[in-house]
Design a protein around this motif. Sequence first.
Motif, PDB file in Angstrom:
ATOM      1  N   THR A   1      -4.650  -2.744  -0.414  1.00 38.23           N
ATOM      2  CA  THR A   1      -4.893  -1.659   0.536  1.00 38.23           C
ATOM      3  C   THR A   1      -3.917  -1.737   1.709  1.00 38.23           C
ATOM      4  OG1 THR A   1      -7.250  -1.614  -0.017  1.00 38.23           O
ATOM      5  CG2 THR A   1      -6.608  -0.594   2.068  1.00 38.23           C
TER       6      THR A   1
ATOM      7  N   CYS B   1      -5.633   4.705  -1.150  1.00 37.96           N
ATOM      8  CA  CYS B   1      -5.804   3.256  -1.023  1.00 37.96           C
ATOM      9  C   CYS B   1      -7.116   2.868  -0.355  1.00 37.96           C
ATOM     10  CB  CYS B   1      -4.624   2.634  -0.285  1.00 37.96           C
ATOM     11  SG  CYS B   1      -4.554   3.017   1.471  1.00 37.96           S
TER      12      CYS B   1
ATOM     13  N   TYR C   1      -9.751   1.383  -2.728  1.00 39.43           N
ATOM     14  CA  TYR C   1      -9.481   0.189  -3.534  1.00 39.43           C
ATOM     15  C   TYR C   1     -10.591  -0.866  -3.455  1.00 39.43           C
ATOM     16  CZ  TYR C   1      -4.651   1.840  -4.210  1.00 39.43           C
ATOM     17  OH  TYR C   1      -3.539   2.560  -4.557  1.00 39.43           O
TER      18      TYR C   1
END
Length: 453
Positions: free
Chosen positions: A108, A140, A143
């Motif tokens: 991330t 992201c 994630y």
Amino acid sequence: MNLLSLFSDKKFFKSAVTLALPIALQNLILSSLNLVDNIIIGGLGDTAVASVGLANQYFFLLNLVLFGLVSGASIFTSQYWGKRDTANIKRVLGLCLITSIVVSGIFTIGALVVPNYIIGIFSGDKNVVHIGGNYLRIICFSYIVTGISFTYSVILRSIGQVKAPMIVSIIALAINTFLNFSLVYGIGSFHGIGVYGSAIATLIARFIEFSMMIFTVYKLRFPIAGKLNELFDLSAAFIKRFFKIATPVILNESIWALGVTVYAVIYAHMGTDVIAATNIAGTIDRLSMVIFFGFGNAAAIMIGNKIGEKKEKEAYLYAKRFIIVNPIIGAFVGIIIYTGAPLILNVYNVSPNVHEYSKQILHVIGIFLWVKVFNYTNVVGILRSGGDTKFCLFLDMGGMWLVGVPLVALSGLYWHLPIGQVYIFVFMEEVSKLIVGFPRIPSKKWINNLVAK
């Protein structure tokens, strides 16, 4: 034992199908998320397909690392479940959650800080880098929750609870599909925001999936629904024993992921059309593998359970059945892909070049699919279930880095062969792994009871 007696056990096949189909359906759903994204984004043009595909390549790397981690965990879980040791299963889950969060967090941070650099590794096209970087910066944030959901899902499978993860994934797919189309193209008075709408839709869907997964585990009181003190009751000896087996699997998937990344870089240097074609064909390839992901994981669960029960002869019998049946089915699926490639690709709104390249790749996949199925069944379903993780590491790394990567680099960058021919060399990795890996099964060196006291 003759072939008739080898395949006359109805109880075995009923158990295999009962485990495999929900896992296969869940994998179908997860792969369909990418397919839906690709088809919806396909309407925005080749650059959009390439941009989103490369951003998803970064997530694919994370996914493989997480897969390595939870695969290592599932080896212990399936064997512990064979002896119904739920206390240690909860400890495995807790350790796996900690590691998943750390790994997902690192990915991330990378996507937030240097997204354009990450996409730039794969492509020199400025438009692709710009769009892909912005997409990555949004997606992201999913994630970490994806890593947690994935961990719970795989541990549930390892104890035979396969329906709950499947249902959660079905709901997540439905939400993702609706939001994807709505946010990309608009609905009602809302005009849509293109590629970035897809990222937001997927982000929302993954948070909903995470929430549903946690709620389901504790509401239905599954055996893995532990309290914090049960999940994190971790001794140094337990952690050491876990990572002794799991580390080769994590390294295996991580280094293999690096090799897949090298393939993607090579394709990117062959042109944006090639990137788009490999992303399209790659999604179809993953869809074609879902039934084998199901039976491969069913093999790992059933064989691991038998080893945990100290029934090594039955574990070996199960291995023989799976290693024969799966590749035969793989050959039939390969024929369908080869003959149906033009029809399959009609759903994509792409240029004639991308269509032709995709068709060439699908023809190669159709020919070699059974080999890929054999290797997946052997490595994930059989050898790893017995804790033979070091051999699997050497098998996968040797095939990729001594055979696949050098041949693909030579054919794509130096010989400048068409992508259809380059893809043949990708599968030489699989051929080499079949040749080296097959003798390991009858040797029985892979059968190791990791949970016996």
